[in-house]
Design a protein around this motif. Structure first.
Motif, short mmCIF file in Angstrom:
data_model
loop_
_atom_site.label_atom_id
_atom_site.label_comp_id
_atom_site.label_asym_id
_atom_site.label_seq_id
_atom_site.Cartn_x
_atom_site.Cartn_y
_atom_site.Cartn_z
N TRP A 224 46.12 -89.50 107.13
CA TRP A 224 45.87 -90.21 105.88
C TRP A 224 45.49 -91.68 106.15
CZ3 TRP A 224 50.37 -91.38 101.94
CH2 TRP A 224 49.85 -92.10 100.85
N ALA A 225 46.26 -92.33 106.99
CA ALA A 225 45.99 -93.74 107.30
C ALA A 225 44.64 -93.92 107.97
CB ALA A 225 47.11 -94.29 108.18
N ALA A 226 44.29 -93.02 108.90
CA ALA A 226 43.02 -93.16 109.62
C ALA A 226 41.83 -92.91 108.70
CB ALA A 226 42.99 -92.18 110.80
N LEU A 227 41.93 -91.93 107.82
CA LEU A 227 40.82 -91.60 106.93
C LEU A 227 40.61 -92.65 105.85
CD1 LEU A 227 41.29 -87.75 106.48
CD2 LEU A 227 39.62 -88.92 107.90
N ARG A 228 41.67 -93.21 105.35
CA ARG A 228 41.56 -94.10 104.20
C ARG A 228 41.57 -95.58 104.57
NH1 ARG A 228 39.43 -93.12 99.98
NH2 ARG A 228 40.90 -94.36 98.72
N PHE A 229 42.26 -95.93 105.67
CA PHE A 229 42.39 -97.35 106.03
C PHE A 229 41.87 -97.65 107.43
CE2 PHE A 229 45.47 -96.48 102.72
CZ PHE A 229 45.27 -97.54 101.85
N ARG A 230 41.20 -96.70 108.03
CA ARG A 230 40.50 -96.87 109.28
C ARG A 230 41.43 -97.35 110.41
NH1 ARG A 230 38.11 -94.59 105.90
NH2 ARG A 230 35.86 -94.61 105.50
N GLN A 231 40.92 -98.11 111.34
CA GLN A 231 41.70 -98.46 112.54
C GLN A 231 42.92 -99.30 112.23
OE1 GLN A 231 38.49 -100.18 114.88
NE2 GLN A 231 38.52 -98.44 116.26
N ALA A 232 42.77 -100.30 111.37
CA ALA A 232 43.90 -101.18 111.08
C ALA A 232 45.08 -100.40 110.50
CB ALA A 232 43.47 -102.29 110.12
N GLY A 233 44.81 -99.55 109.53
CA GLY A 233 45.89 -98.77 108.92
C GLY A 233 46.52 -97.79 109.88
N ALA A 234 45.69 -97.09 110.67
CA ALA A 234 46.22 -96.10 111.60
C ALA A 234 47.05 -96.75 112.71
CB ALA A 234 45.07 -95.29 112.21
N LEU A 235 46.59 -97.89 113.23
CA LEU A 235 47.31 -98.55 114.31
C LEU A 235 48.63 -99.15 113.82
CD1 LEU A 235 44.31 -100.26 116.12
CD2 LEU A 235 45.66 -98.30 116.92
N LEU A 236 48.64 -99.71 112.62
CA LEU A 236 49.90 -100.23 112.08
C LEU A 236 50.90 -99.11 111.85
CD1 LEU A 236 48.59 -102.89 109.53
CD2 LEU A 236 49.87 -103.32 111.63
N CYS A 237 50.42 -97.97 111.39
CA CYS A 237 51.32 -96.84 111.19
C CYS A 237 51.87 -96.33 112.52
CB CYS A 237 50.58 -95.71 110.47
SG CYS A 237 50.19 -96.06 108.74
N SER A 238 51.02 -96.23 113.53
CA SER A 238 51.51 -95.75 114.83
C SER A 238 52.51 -96.74 115.43
CB SER A 238 50.34 -95.55 115.78
OG SER A 238 49.73 -96.78 116.12
N LEU A 239 52.29 -98.04 115.24
CA LEU A 239 53.23 -99.04 115.74
C LEU A 239 54.59 -98.89 115.07
CD1 LEU A 239 53.92 -101.55 117.40
CD2 LEU A 239 52.95 -102.94 115.56
N CYS A 240 54.57 -98.65 113.76
CA CYS A 240 55.84 -98.47 113.03
C CYS A 240 56.58 -97.24 113.53
CB CYS A 240 55.54 -98.36 111.54
SG CYS A 240 57.00 -98.10 110.51
N VAL A 241 55.87 -96.12 113.68
CA VAL A 241 56.51 -94.88 114.13
C VAL A 241 57.06 -95.05 115.55
CG1 VAL A 241 56.11 -92.46 114.69
CG2 VAL A 241 55.10 -93.44 112.62
N CYS A 242 56.24 -95.61 116.44
CA CYS A 242 56.68 -95.79 117.83
C CYS A 242 57.90 -96.70 117.93
CB CYS A 242 55.54 -96.35 118.67
SG CYS A 242 54.15 -95.22 118.88
N THR A 243 57.92 -97.76 117.11
CA THR A 243 59.06 -98.68 117.13
C THR A 243 60.34 -97.98 116.71
OG1 THR A 243 57.59 -100.55 116.63
CG2 THR A 243 59.95 -100.85 116.23
N PHE A 244 60.27 -97.18 115.66
CA PHE A 244 61.45 -96.45 115.20
C PHE A 244 61.95 -95.50 116.29
CE2 PHE A 244 60.85 -97.96 110.94
CZ PHE A 244 62.07 -97.73 110.30
N MET A 245 61.04 -94.75 116.91
CA MET A 245 61.44 -93.76 117.89
C MET A 245 62.04 -94.43 119.14
SD MET A 245 60.87 -90.87 116.48
CE MET A 245 61.03 -89.78 117.87
N ILE A 246 61.41 -95.50 119.60
CA ILE A 246 61.91 -96.20 120.79
C ILE A 246 63.23 -96.87 120.49
CG2 ILE A 246 61.46 -98.15 122.32
CD1 ILE A 246 58.53 -97.37 122.27
N PHE A 247 63.39 -97.43 119.31
CA PHE A 247 64.64 -98.06 118.93
C PHE A 247 65.79 -97.06 118.99
CE2 PHE A 247 67.81 -99.40 115.80
CZ PHE A 247 68.03 -100.72 116.18
N GLY A 248 65.55 -95.85 118.49
CA GLY A 248 66.59 -94.83 118.54
C GLY A 248 66.87 -94.35 119.95
#
Length: 331
Positions: A224-248
């Protein structure tokens, strides 16, 4: 012509940029230290590595002292000796510079508008250059007595994957930030969609890090992020997900919390690398599709204009031919 008093000399400009790069590296380095799991300085997500690679890309390799000073200030308090700190800082500087040189030699473009650029960033920047820094840094710790020799490979693995994730998540965002322009006249529906996407990203990031594993729910939101918000949206979403997973994972909670350190890092970094690579590749493919569509549209407009210019002349020529035939028939 006399130079204005307010204009800085080239040396002063170079010094200011180096100091700015140092401050940026040190600031994000302090963020990465908060997640450190080995000797309070080796983190599974090291955003400073992303900054280190972005400096030669955006500013030029001649500003490498900013990376070196930032790494030195970040590591100086951890020891175990000044010589070891110098060697670690040298590795943190050499890895990004070698990665940048290799990527540039292969034709890398910082706009990240082509799929080959993404492949080079992942293979050379996020995997190759960071391995140099990890091996030099871990070797210096073992040689300086700050780490047991039996811990070399597990520590090098954490170091390497942490740097790689920093490059994969931070460097593309910094490259995109250079071209960012504040949008104007954004429809209310667009703001609502962005807000809904942000809520969903935080929701799936939290759920993906719970036990039993539910990591698969991340991918629909990423698409959804990549299709609608292109690179900026997709990269911000991946950073958020990766941060949560690494934090845990760093705190031993979540679906990978019961594994040993090396196995835990392999699992979490494999997942995070998949997320980051999916976001980067998918958003770049969408960008290439948009560019191809725009080129086809422009070509169609040019063809239409040429047809409009040719049609009246063709009609006039047809009329003249018909009139001449009529006159010949009348004679």
């Amino acid at each position: 012509m006399r130079r204005s008093a307010r204009q800085l000399s080239p040396v002063a400009q170079w010094c200011l940029i180096v100091l700015g790069s140092t401050a940026c590296y040190f600031a994000v380095g302090q963020i990465g230290i908060q997640w450190a799991i080995v000797r309070a300085q080796i983190s599974p997500l090291w955003p400073a590595a992303g900054v280190a690679l972005a400096v030669p890309m955006l500013l030029g390799p001649r500003f490498w002292p900013g990376i070196a000073l930032g790494a030195l200030l970040t590591n100086v308090t951890f020891g175990p000796s000044p010589l070891v700190v110098l060697v670690i800082s040298a590795g943190n500087t050499l890895g990004p510079l070698l990665g940048y040189a290799a990527m540039r030699r292969c034709g890398f473009r910082t706009r990240l508008a082509r799929l080959p650029d993404v492949v080079l960033l992942v293979v050379i920047g996020a995997i190759g250059g960071t391995a140099v820094s990890a091996l030099i840094g871990t070797g210096a710790l073992v040689a300086g007595g700050g780490l047991a020799s039996t811990e070399f490979w597990p520590t090098a693995l954490v170091w390497w994957t942490g740097d790689a994730m920093g490059v994969l998540t931070i460097t593309p965002l910094l490259l995109l930030a250079r071209r960012f322009r504040p949008p104007t006249r954004i429809p209310l529906s667009r703001w609502a969609e962005a807000t809904a996407l942000g809520v969903c990203v935080f929701g799936v990031s939290f759920l993906a890090g719970t036990d039993p594993p539910k990591t698969f729910i991340v991918f629909p939101v990423l698409v959804w992020a990549a299709l609608r918000f292109r690179q900026a949206g997709a990269l911000l979403c991946s950073l958020c997900v990766c941060t949560f997973m690494i934090f845990g994972a760093a705190r031993g909670v979540g679906p990978y919390g019961d594994y040993e350190l090396a196995a835990r890092m392999l699992l979490i970094q494999t997942f995070d690398a998949t997320i980051g690579l999916t976001a980067l590749v998918l958003s770049t493919v969408v960008l290439e599709r948009d560019r191809a569509t725009a080129e086809i549209t422009d070509a169609w407009h040019h063809i239409t204009e040429m047809v409009d210019m040719i049609a009246p002349r063709q009609s006039m020529r047809s009329a003249m031919t018909t009139r001449r035939k009529s006159e010949e028939a009348a004679d």
